[in-house]
Design a protein around this motif. Structure first.
Motif, PDB file in Angstrom:
ATOM      1  N   ILE A   1      17.825 -35.901  77.195  1.00 49.31           N
ATOM      2  CA  ILE A   1      16.984 -34.709  77.134  1.00 49.31           C
ATOM      3  C   ILE A   1      15.682 -35.077  76.446  1.00 49.31           C
ATOM      4  CG2 ILE A   1      16.824 -32.300  76.426  1.00 49.31           C
ATOM      5  CD1 ILE A   1      19.227 -32.775  78.178  1.00 49.31           C
ATOM      6  N   GLN A   2      14.562 -34.914  77.146  1.00 53.02           N
ATOM      7  CA  GLN A   2      13.250 -35.156  76.542  1.00 53.02           C
ATOM      8  C   GLN A   2      12.506 -33.833  76.409  1.00 53.02           C
ATOM      9  OE1 GLN A   2      11.440 -38.043  75.187  1.00 53.02           O
ATOM     10  NE2 GLN A   2      10.560 -36.124  74.442  1.00 53.02           N
ATOM     11  N   PRO A   3      12.451 -33.273  75.202  1.00 54.44           N
ATOM     12  CA  PRO A   3      11.696 -32.028  75.012  1.00 54.44           C
ATOM     13  C   PRO A   3      10.194 -32.311  75.027  1.00 54.44           C
ATOM     14  CG  PRO A   3      13.239 -32.471  73.191  1.00 54.44           C
ATOM     15  CD  PRO A   3      13.067 -33.724  73.961  1.00 54.44           C
ATOM     16  N   THR A   4       9.427 -31.381  75.571  1.00 59.75           N
ATOM     17  CA  THR A   4       7.971 -31.491  75.449  1.00 59.75           C
ATOM     18  C   THR A   4       7.470 -30.662  74.276  1.00 59.75           C
ATOM     19  OG1 THR A   4       7.497 -29.621  76.930  1.00 59.75           O
ATOM     20  CG2 THR A   4       7.748 -31.794  77.949  1.00 59.75           C
ATOM     21  N   HIS A   5       8.399 -30.148  73.472  1.00 62.36           N
ATOM     22  CA  HIS A   5       8.017 -29.345  72.310  1.00 62.36           C
ATOM     23  C   HIS A   5       7.209 -30.187  71.322  1.00 62.36           C
ATOM     24  CE1 HIS A   5      11.676 -27.376  73.936  1.00 62.36           C
ATOM     25  NE2 HIS A   5      10.980 -26.289  73.696  1.00 62.36           N
ATOM     26  N   LEU A   6       6.395 -29.507  70.545  1.00 59.32           N
ATOM     27  CA  LEU A   6       5.523 -30.185  69.597  1.00 59.32           C
ATOM     28  C   LEU A   6       6.294 -30.738  68.404  1.00 59.32           C
ATOM     29  CD1 LEU A   6       2.409 -30.632  69.369  1.00 59.32           C
ATOM     30  CD2 LEU A   6       2.368 -28.685  67.806  1.00 59.32           C
ATOM     31  N   MET A   7       7.305 -29.991  67.938  1.00 67.73           N
ATOM     32  CA  MET A   7       7.946 -30.351  66.672  1.00 67.73           C
ATOM     33  C   MET A   7       9.415 -29.940  66.645  1.00 67.73           C
ATOM     34  SD  MET A   7       6.309 -27.277  64.371  1.00 67.73           S
ATOM     35  CE  MET A   7       4.650 -27.690  64.890  1.00 67.73           C
ATOM     36  N   HIS A   8      10.074 -30.267  65.560  1.00 61.18           N
ATOM     37  CA  HIS A   8      11.464 -29.879  65.322  1.00 61.18           C
ATOM     38  C   HIS A   8      11.515 -28.425  64.840  1.00 61.18           C
ATOM     39  CE1 HIS A   8      13.819 -33.659  65.643  1.00 61.18           C
ATOM     40  NE2 HIS A   8      12.669 -34.243  65.349  1.00 61.18           N
ATOM     41  N   GLY A   9      11.095 -27.491  65.683  1.00 63.45           N
ATOM     42  CA  GLY A   9      11.084 -26.091  65.308  1.00 63.45           C
ATOM     43  C   GLY A   9      12.279 -25.332  65.836  1.00 63.45           C
ATOM     44  N   ALA A  10      12.153 -24.015  65.890  1.00 62.68           N
ATOM     45  CA  ALA A  10      13.269 -23.157  66.297  1.00 62.68           C
ATOM     46  C   ALA A  10      13.683 -23.443  67.741  1.00 62.68           C
ATOM     47  CB  ALA A  10      12.872 -21.690  66.138  1.00 62.68           C
ATOM     48  N   GLU A  11      12.704 -23.630  68.630  1.00 57.22           N
ATOM     49  CA  GLU A  11      13.033 -23.884  70.036  1.00 57.22           C
ATOM     50  C   GLU A  11      13.773 -25.214  70.204  1.00 57.22           C
ATOM     51  OE1 GLU A  11       9.390 -23.653  72.135  1.00 57.22           O
ATOM     52  OE2 GLU A  11       9.028 -21.572  71.566  1.00 57.22           O
ATOM     53  N   TYR A  12      13.366 -26.206  69.431  1.00 59.64           N
ATOM     54  CA  TYR A  12      14.048 -27.502  69.482  1.00 59.64           C
ATOM     55  C   TYR A  12      15.487 -27.355  68.997  1.00 59.64           C
ATOM     56  CZ  TYR A  12      14.888 -32.526  68.824  1.00 59.64           C
ATOM     57  OH  TYR A  12      15.401 -33.802  68.888  1.00 59.64           O
ATOM     58  N   ASP A  13      15.681 -26.596  67.923  1.00 60.13           N
ATOM     59  CA  ASP A  13      17.032 -26.379  67.393  1.00 60.13           C
ATOM     60  C   ASP A  13      17.913 -25.674  68.426  1.00 60.13           C
ATOM     61  OD1 ASP A  13      16.193 -27.512  65.043  1.00 60.13           O
ATOM     62  OD2 ASP A  13      15.938 -25.616  63.973  1.00 60.13           O
ATOM     63  N   GLU A  14      17.353 -24.675  69.095  1.00 59.71           N
ATOM     64  CA  GLU A  14      18.117 -23.949  70.117  1.00 59.71           C
ATOM     65  C   GLU A  14      18.477 -24.865  71.291  1.00 59.71           C
ATOM     66  OE1 GLU A  14      15.618 -20.682  71.120  1.00 59.71           O
ATOM     67  OE2 GLU A  14      15.852 -19.677  69.172  1.00 59.71           O
ATOM     68  N   LEU A  15      17.560 -25.728  71.630  1.00 59.96           N
ATOM     69  CA  LEU A  15      17.809 -26.689  72.708  1.00 59.96           C
ATOM     70  C   LEU A  15      18.988 -27.592  72.360  1.00 59.96           C
ATOM     71  CD1 LEU A  15      15.107 -28.794  74.528  1.00 59.96           C
ATOM     72  CD2 LEU A  15      17.054 -29.921  73.505  1.00 59.96           C
ATOM     73  N   VAL A  16      18.987 -28.113  71.143  1.00 62.67           N
ATOM     74  CA  VAL A  16      20.073 -29.003  70.702  1.00 62.67           C
ATOM     75  C   VAL A  16      21.409 -28.272  70.744  1.00 62.67           C
ATOM     76  CG1 VAL A  16      20.998 -30.285  68.747  1.00 62.67           C
ATOM     77  CG2 VAL A  16      18.561 -30.445  69.294  1.00 62.67           C
ATOM     78  N   GLU A  17      21.426 -27.021  70.315  1.00 60.90           N
ATOM     79  CA  GLU A  17      22.661 -26.236  70.351  1.00 60.90           C
ATOM     80  C   GLU A  17      23.165 -26.054  71.778  1.00 60.90           C
ATOM     81  OE1 GLU A  17      21.960 -22.576  68.364  1.00 60.90           O
ATOM     82  OE2 GLU A  17      21.601 -23.495  66.394  1.00 60.90           O
ATOM     83  N   ALA A  18      22.250 -25.812  72.700  1.00 66.03           N
ATOM     84  CA  ALA A  18      22.641 -25.626  74.101  1.00 66.03           C
ATOM     85  C   ALA A  18      23.231 -26.906  74.672  1.00 66.03           C
ATOM     86  CB  ALA A  18      21.433 -25.186  74.920  1.00 66.03           C
ATOM     87  N   VAL A  19      22.652 -28.037  74.323  1.00 64.13           N
ATOM     88  CA  VAL A  19      23.130 -29.323  74.833  1.00 64.13           C
ATOM     89  C   VAL A  19      24.506 -29.654  74.257  1.00 64.13           C
ATOM     90  CG1 VAL A  19      22.698 -31.812  74.885  1.00 64.13           C
ATOM     91  CG2 VAL A  19      20.810 -30.209  75.231  1.00 64.13           C
ATOM     92  N   GLU A  20      24.716 -29.311  72.991  1.00 62.68           N
ATOM     93  CA  GLU A  20      25.988 -29.612  72.337  1.00 62.68           C
ATOM     94  C   GLU A  20      27.168 -28.948  73.046  1.00 62.68           C
ATOM     95  OE1 GLU A  20      25.346 -28.434  68.330  1.00 62.68           O
ATOM     96  OE2 GLU A  20      24.474 -30.368  67.713  1.00 62.68           O
ATOM     97  N   GLU A  21      26.938 -27.789  73.655  1.00 60.24           N
ATOM     98  CA  GLU A  21      28.004 -27.084  74.350  1.00 60.24           C
ATOM     99  C   GLU A  21      28.468 -27.834  75.603  1.00 60.24           C
ATOM    100  OE1 GLU A  21      26.977 -23.069  75.163  1.00 60.24           O
ATOM    101  OE2 GLU A  21      26.476 -22.581  73.074  1.00 60.24           O
TER     102      GLU A  21
END
Length: 537
Positions: free
Chosen positions: A192-212
């Motif tokens: 998974i390559q995020p284009t997000h700028l930083m380790h913010g809320a959206e990045y955290d939500e992405l990681v949670e979705a992938v973990e499932e």
């Protein structure tokens, strides 16, 4: 006398009748117009309600039908009725604003993925031109760098997905859809390559979705966002932040009327980079970027945010900082991967609360200009994403060279006789590589034990190479490699003139340093290697 009176009464009666009829006609017309107006507003209100129904962050079984119904209802309106559309989130721009040609985009929602997938995840944008120039550009660069991996797309903003789908008929996967697609296609290794700028809320939500979904793949990993690790305070900077700072400032200067950042400063011009801002602890990243600018000596570059978090990045605070520093001209540019709604409206919009309006309203500045360009279109930023993807792939422990080693053993340099050979030329860059018409092959010439490889590139955008590091290329007396004009022939029979270079080769099967400079005038370091020589016939 009686006749005159009767005649006068008749005339008066006739005039009364005429006026009465006129009044009746006016009343009828007004009644008709009122009824028509009510009907127009009712039709517009229906569309507004349909738009509000799809302006949501949750996808349901009804979403596809709702998107189709909203667009059909909009298309049925007259131009006058369209101007009346107004709801909680609905307005005439939802369907009516021209943001470019959606057909130039690629939703990357194809099946037949294979075992290895790179899923590029973005927040998304409904601005078609920006989606192509910023998001698709990153995806294309990663796909070019990893031709053996299938690159797919996911957006995290369902609101944007629904907007694009209803308006343009382009279906983009959300995270769940993209992950389900990967599972259904039998993907084994997922990056998974995020284009997000930083380790913010959206990045955290992405990681949670992938973990499932992690247990449904043999290996899965999430790569770093653009700015890398956050750090504890405003003084913490890193190589990623430095690379982004250099890239975005160079792009800002190139899009301005100045030859350099120093020239802009001498003319009293400040560059203000507007980010989004966040209440997440990662908001310190914006302060760190200001620190990074100062460390690089970019004294006339200021960091701000739409949300005003951190506080010193609020528009009013930035205006005061720029004014206090003595600058009289301003260039506004987004510190965002995509030049979407925030760049077009919050930064450069006509409303009184846009940054452009507020900077002008302050009365401090002679001129305020805007550059509506996302960072995703900057080559150096694309390169940084590729580096993050490479690190993620490496973390999976996959041996990508195993097949090549089994197919053909590497030839020792010492055993290579003088002559001409066809070789593989590999780089760590999506832009600096062999032209696709040559299938990754270059020509190696060995003479008196000295090896030189001739590489035909993809375009004429790389103007010089240097055998060594970028820092040395800029020193006095550095010997730069000059391009040749090569003609390549593609599979469809078309030809193109591109640049080629003769590059020294110290050894086969070993990476070495080659720096490049493009039309933007910035040097970049790269690693290259030459392998698998086959004697030319």
């Amino acid at each position: 006398m009686k006749r005159k009176t009767l005649k006068a009464l008749a005339v008066a009666l006739a005039m009364t009748t005429v006026f009465s009829m006129g009044a009746a006609n006016v009343f009828a017309e007004e009644t008709t117009e009122a009824a028509a107006s009510d009907e127009d507003q009712a039709a517009a209100d229906e569309v507004a309600a349909l738009i509000d129904a799809i302006y949501v962050q949750t996808r349901t079984d009804d979403t596809d039908a709702q998107c189709e119904a909203a667009k059909a209802a909009w298309d049925a309106l007259t131009d006058e009725q369209k101007e009346l559309v107004e709801g909680e989130n609905a307005d005439p721009d939802y369907f009516g604003r021209d943001t470019g040609d959606a057909s130039l985009d690629d939703a990357r929602n194809q099946d037949d993925i294979g075992e290895n997938e790179i899923l590029v995840v973005s927040f998304g944008t409904s601005f078609n031109d920006s989606r192509v120039e910023d998001i698709k550009a990153i995806e294309d660069a990663i796909a070019e760098a990893y031709p053996d991996w299938s690159v797919r797309r996911a957006f995290t903003a369902q609101i944007i997905i629904n907007h694009v789908q209803s308006r343009d008929g382009e279906a983009i996967d959300n995270m769940e859809q993209a992950l389900e697609r990967a599972v259904a296609n039998g993907v084994k290794n997922l990056v998974i390559q995020p284009t997000h700028l930083m380790h913010g809320a959206e990045y955290d939500e992405l990681v949670e979705a992938v973990e499932e979904y992690a247990d449904q793949f043999e290996s899965v990993t999430v790569a770093e966002p653009l700015l890398g690790e956050v750090g504890d305070d405003a003084t913490v900077i890193n190589e990623d932040k430095a690379a982004v700072a250099e890239a975005v400032v160079a792009a800002a200067v190139e899009s301005s009327d100045y030859d350099s950042l120093e020239a802009a400063a001498e003319d009293g011009t400040a560059i203000v980079l507007m980010g989004h801002g966040t209440s997440h602890t990662a908001k310190v990243s914006y302060s760190q970027m200001q620190t990074q600018m100062e460390e690089l000596g970019y004294e006339n570059v200021f960091i701000g945010t739409v949300e005003g978090e951190p506080e010193e990045t609020a528009c009013e605070a930035v205006i005061e900082s720029v004014y206090a520093a003595g600058y009289t001209k301003v260039i506004l540019r987004p510190l965002m991967v995509v030049a979407g709604d925030h760049a077009n409206n919050d930064m450069a919009g006509e409303d009184e609360d846009s940054w452009l309006s507020m900077f002008n309203a302050s009365g401090y500045f002679e001129s305020v200009d805007t550059q509506i360009e996302g960072m995703g279109r900057i080559e150096a930023v694309q390169e940084l994403y590729i580096e993050h993807t490479a690190a993620a792939i490496e973390s999976l422990g996959l041996d990508e060279s195993a097949d090549a080693d089994d197919a053909e053993d590497a030839t020792e340099t010492a055993a290579l006789a003088d002559g001409v050979y066809t070789v593989n030329f590999d780089t760590d860059s999506s832009m600096f590589h062999v032209n696709e018409a040559l299938d990754g092959k270059a020509t190696l010439t060995v003479e008196n034990g000295e090896m030189t490889v001739h590489v035909s590139l993809v375009s004429q955008s790389i103007v010089n190479l240097y055998y060594g590091l970028a820092a040395d290329a800029e020193t006095e007396g550095a010997v730069l490699l000059e391009p040749t004009i090569d003609t390549v022939t593609y599979s469809d029979g078309t030809t193109e003139e591109v640049y080629g270079f003769d590059i020294p080769v110290p050894a086969l099967d070993e990476e070495y340093d080659v720096a490049l400079i493009g039309t933007k005038g910035v040097w970049y370091d790269h690693k290259v290697s030459v392998s698998n020589p086959v004697a030319a016939e």
